[in-house]
Write an enzyme that holds these catalytic residues in place. Structure first.
Site, PDB file in Angstrom:
ATOM      1  CE  LYS A  15       0.815   1.257   4.476  1.00  0.00           C
ATOM      2  NZ  LYS A  15       1.458   2.524   4.904  1.00  0.00           N
ATOM      3  N   PRO A 101       9.275  -4.734   0.425  1.00  0.00           N
ATOM      4  CG  PRO A 101      10.572  -3.085  -0.581  1.00  0.00           C
ATOM      5  CD  PRO A 101       9.216  -3.724  -0.647  1.00  0.00           C
ATOM      6  N   GLY A 105       7.344   1.281   5.164  1.00  0.00           N
ATOM      7  CA  GLY A 105       6.142   2.088   5.058  1.00  0.00           C
ATOM      8  C   GLY A 105       5.173   1.614   3.998  1.00  0.00           C
ATOM      9  N   GLY A 108       3.961  -4.256   4.442  1.00  0.00           N
ATOM     10  CA  GLY A 108       4.181  -5.666   4.136  1.00  0.00           C
ATOM     11  C   GLY A 108       3.754  -6.620   5.233  1.00  0.00           C
ATOM     12  N   GLY A 109       4.141  -6.349   6.486  1.00  0.00           N
ATOM     13  CA  GLY A 109       3.769  -7.233   7.582  1.00  0.00           C
ATOM     14  C   GLY A 109       2.271  -7.302   7.791  1.00  0.00           C
ATOM     15  CB  SER A 110      -0.324  -4.679   7.937  1.00  0.00           C
ATOM     16  OG  SER A 110       0.162  -4.033   9.097  1.00  0.00           O
ATOM     17  CB  ALA A 111       0.176  -6.920   3.081  1.00  0.00           C
ATOM     18  CG  ASP A 143      -1.279   0.120   8.173  1.00  0.00           C
ATOM     19  OD1 ASP A 143      -2.016   1.058   8.535  1.00  0.00           O
ATOM     20  OD2 ASP A 143      -0.063   0.259   7.958  1.00  0.00           O
TER      21      ASP A 143
END
Length: 309
Positions: A15, A101, A105, A108-111, A143
């Site tokens: 995002k 990456p 920001g 990635g982790g939330s996705a 997120d």
């Protein structure tokens, strides 16, 4: 949506945040925040399979050395949370291939956590609704709920429901520059508090900016919205990492429609006029050697999706 398969492969996008507005720190330990989300075409891939010895995870790809392959991974936390919610054991194994990456920001982790919620829900035939998955996701990270459906939305703060946005028929074309160093979200917000104290800016100023974000016609052509693309976390992030200022200035020098930092950093996002312009900016950034990674991405795109075999 139920599945009879014992293995599922999902992709989940990164995002960017076309706008972030942040208020003072509240008594509950969280900042008031209003932010626009847009899902973009940079994807992690998560394979979910049954495993009586789970939960477990293997991580490969971009920045895999920065992503824990332990129960501290948000994917494992998401599986455990959903399993508790539906009263089963989290007997599952994950294979995560990173292209987003880490600490950049881009969410990635939330996705990845959102992909775990969707994948486990299907694998276990739990039939939990998207809305309930989003509610659970909010307990993992602010997120996470956005990535269940993706596209564009407005976030209104800690554990508050998202507001979906109409996107029209417009495609946003971004060039993403990932600096060589990342930033700690906690450190950025601490520095933001310092900036706020210096400006003597308070809740009234935040509420005015919040209303402005809500009133932006986000479904319009992106070129007409460049004045609305702003991130209140840019200044504190640039104090911690001056390379961000250098990068944003470089974006303006090569004619970006808009140059802004995504999330709490350190990725810088540059809005292009068209694909040719995007490729030109990408080549210029690569020549300047400002970033460890430069890529082109399009938005908005859907959230977690099942990949066909």
């Amino acid at each position: 949506m139920a599945s009879s398969r014992s293995k599922l492969r999902l992709q989940v996008p990164a995002k960017v945040n076309p706008q972030i507005r942040v208020g003072p720190l509240q008594e509950d330990g969280y900042h008031d925040i209003t932010l626009a989300y847009q899902a973009i075409s940079l994807y992690d891939v998560l394979t979910v399979s049954s495993d009586p010895h789970g939960p477990s995870i293997e991580v490969s790809g971009m920045d895999c050395d920065r992503v824990p392959a332990t129960d501290q991974n948000l994917v494992i936390k998401a599986a455990a949370l959903l399993a508790k919610y539906v009263s089963i054991e989290p007997t599952v194994h994950f294979e995560l291939v990173k292209a987003i990456p880490a600490e950049a920001g881009l969410g990635g982790g939330s996705a990845d956590a959102a992909a775990a919620l969707v994948g486990c829900n299907m694998l276990w035939k739990s039939n939990v609704s998207d809305e309930d998955l989003m509610h659970l996701g909010a307990y993992i990270g602010e997120d996470v709920p956005f990535f269940i459906k993706g596209m564009m939305a407005i976030g209104l703060g800690h554990k508050q429901p998202l507001r979906s946005l109409g996107t029209g028929d417009h495609t946003w074309i971004w060039v993403l520059g990932v600096p060589f160093r990342g930033l700690s979200t906690k450190a950025v917000f601490q520095e933001y508090d310092n900036c706020l104290a210096e400006r003597k800016s308070g809740q009234e100023d935040y509420l005015s900016k919040r209303q402005g974000c809500l009133e932006v016609p986000w479904g319009n052509a992106p070129g007409s919205l460049r004045g609305a693309l702003v991130n209140d976390l840019e200044q504190p992030s640039a104090r911690l990492l001056p390379d961000i200022t250098t990068a944003l200035d470089a974006g303006r020098s090569v004619g970006a429609f808009a140059s802004l930092m995504s999330g709490s950093g350190s990725t810088c996002a540059f809005l292009a006029r068209d694909e040719d312009h995007a490729r030109h900016m990408q080549a210029e950034f690569q020549r300047m050697q400002l970033f460890r990674e430069v890529c082109i991405a399009f938005g908005p795109v859907p959230g977690v999706t099942i990949m066909k075999d």
